[in-house]
Scaffold this motif. Structure first.
Motif, mmCIF file in Angstrom:
data_model
loop_
_atom_site.group_PDB
_atom_site.id
_atom_site.type_symbol
_atom_site.label_atom_id
_atom_site.label_comp_id
_atom_site.label_asym_id
_atom_site.label_seq_id
_atom_site.Cartn_x
_atom_site.Cartn_y
_atom_site.Cartn_z
ATOM 1 N N LEU A 38 31.334 41.146 47.536
ATOM 2 C CA LEU A 38 32.150 41.672 46.436
ATOM 3 C C LEU A 38 33.613 41.284 46.589
ATOM 4 C CD1 LEU A 38 30.643 45.237 45.892
ATOM 5 C CD2 LEU A 38 30.660 43.335 44.264
ATOM 6 N N GLU A 39 34.114 41.375 47.804
ATOM 7 C CA GLU A 39 35.495 40.955 48.031
ATOM 8 C C GLU A 39 35.673 39.472 47.708
ATOM 9 O OE1 GLU A 39 36.251 42.171 52.076
ATOM 10 O OE2 GLU A 39 37.151 44.050 51.386
ATOM 11 N N SER A 40 34.686 38.679 48.077
ATOM 12 C CA SER A 40 34.722 37.249 47.779
ATOM 13 C C SER A 40 34.751 37.009 46.267
ATOM 14 C CB SER A 40 33.519 36.552 48.405
ATOM 15 O OG SER A 40 33.473 35.200 48.037
ATOM 16 N N ILE A 41 33.951 37.751 45.542
ATOM 17 C CA ILE A 41 33.915 37.609 44.084
ATOM 18 C C ILE A 41 35.263 37.968 43.480
ATOM 19 C CG2 ILE A 41 32.886 38.518 41.954
ATOM 20 C CD1 ILE A 41 30.277 38.914 43.646
ATOM 21 N N GLN A 42 35.861 39.047 43.966
ATOM 22 C CA GLN A 42 37.173 39.438 43.440
ATOM 23 C C GLN A 42 38.202 38.340 43.664
ATOM 24 O OE1 GLN A 42 37.507 43.259 45.461
ATOM 25 N NE2 GLN A 42 37.322 44.281 43.488
ATOM 26 N N ARG A 43 38.190 37.734 44.841
ATOM 27 C CA ARG A 43 39.120 36.626 45.106
ATOM 28 C C ARG A 43 38.806 35.435 44.209
ATOM 29 N NH1 ARG A 43 38.049 38.300 50.354
ATOM 30 N NH2 ARG A 43 36.605 36.563 50.671
ATOM 31 N N MET A 44 37.523 35.158 44.027
ATOM 32 C CA MET A 44 37.128 34.034 43.180
ATOM 33 C C MET A 44 37.627 34.216 41.754
ATOM 34 S SD MET A 44 33.241 33.493 44.543
ATOM 35 C CE MET A 44 32.851 31.928 43.768
ATOM 36 N N LEU A 45 37.529 35.427 41.242
ATOM 37 C CA LEU A 45 37.915 35.688 39.856
ATOM 38 C C LEU A 45 39.422 35.615 39.639
ATOM 39 C CD1 LEU A 45 35.375 38.503 38.956
ATOM 40 C CD2 LEU A 45 35.339 36.099 38.226
ATOM 41 N N GLU A 46 40.178 35.674 40.717
ATOM 42 C CA GLU A 46 41.627 35.503 40.612
ATOM 43 C C GLU A 46 42.008 34.029 40.528
ATOM 44 O OE1 GLU A 46 43.181 37.611 43.961
ATOM 45 O OE2 GLU A 46 42.573 39.562 43.156
ATOM 46 N N ASP A 47 41.078 33.146 40.865
ATOM 47 C CA ASP A 47 41.337 31.704 40.878
ATOM 48 C C ASP A 47 40.785 31.083 39.596
ATOM 49 O OD1 ASP A 47 41.447 28.974 41.307
ATOM 50 O OD2 ASP A 47 40.483 29.050 43.280
#
Length: 105
Positions: A38-47
């Motif tokens: 989930l943390e990875s997804i949140q970072r991905m969505l910021e990019d």
């Protein structure tokens, strides 16, 4: 006679988390994996350059980790509560409770 787990007293008839510590550890590990995804997804969505399919893959990984956690907890419940319900005389209550819980999965 009340069954016990390795780490705590298991009182049937009360709503307690009555599963072996190994199952609790496995469930916590799977949730930690889901949390990481989930943390990875949140970072991905910021990019803005992240490919949608990569996000979908991570979402699927979270779903798998959560499903695995559910399986661990369900097995613990089946072994600790359902398998012993007849000897306690609360089979109907335990079955109804589980059927209700599984409606939401």
């Amino acid at each position: 006679m009340t069954p016990t787990t390795k780490d705590s007293l298991c009182l049937h008839g009360e709503h307690t988390l009555c599963m072996p510590e190994s199952s609790r550890k496995a469930a916590r590990r799977r949730l930690a994996i889901a949390h990481g995804h989930l943390e990875s997804i949140q970072r991905m969505l910021e990019d803005p350059n992240v490919y949608c399919v990569d996000v979908l893959k991570q979402l699927k990984a979270v779903q798998g980790a959560l499903a695995g956690t559910g399986e661990v907890v369900l097995r613990g419940h089946l072994e600790a509560h359902v398998a012993t319900a007849e000897s306690r005389g609360d089979t109907s209550e335990i079955v109804n409770e589980l059927m209700h819980a599984l409606k939401y999965t």
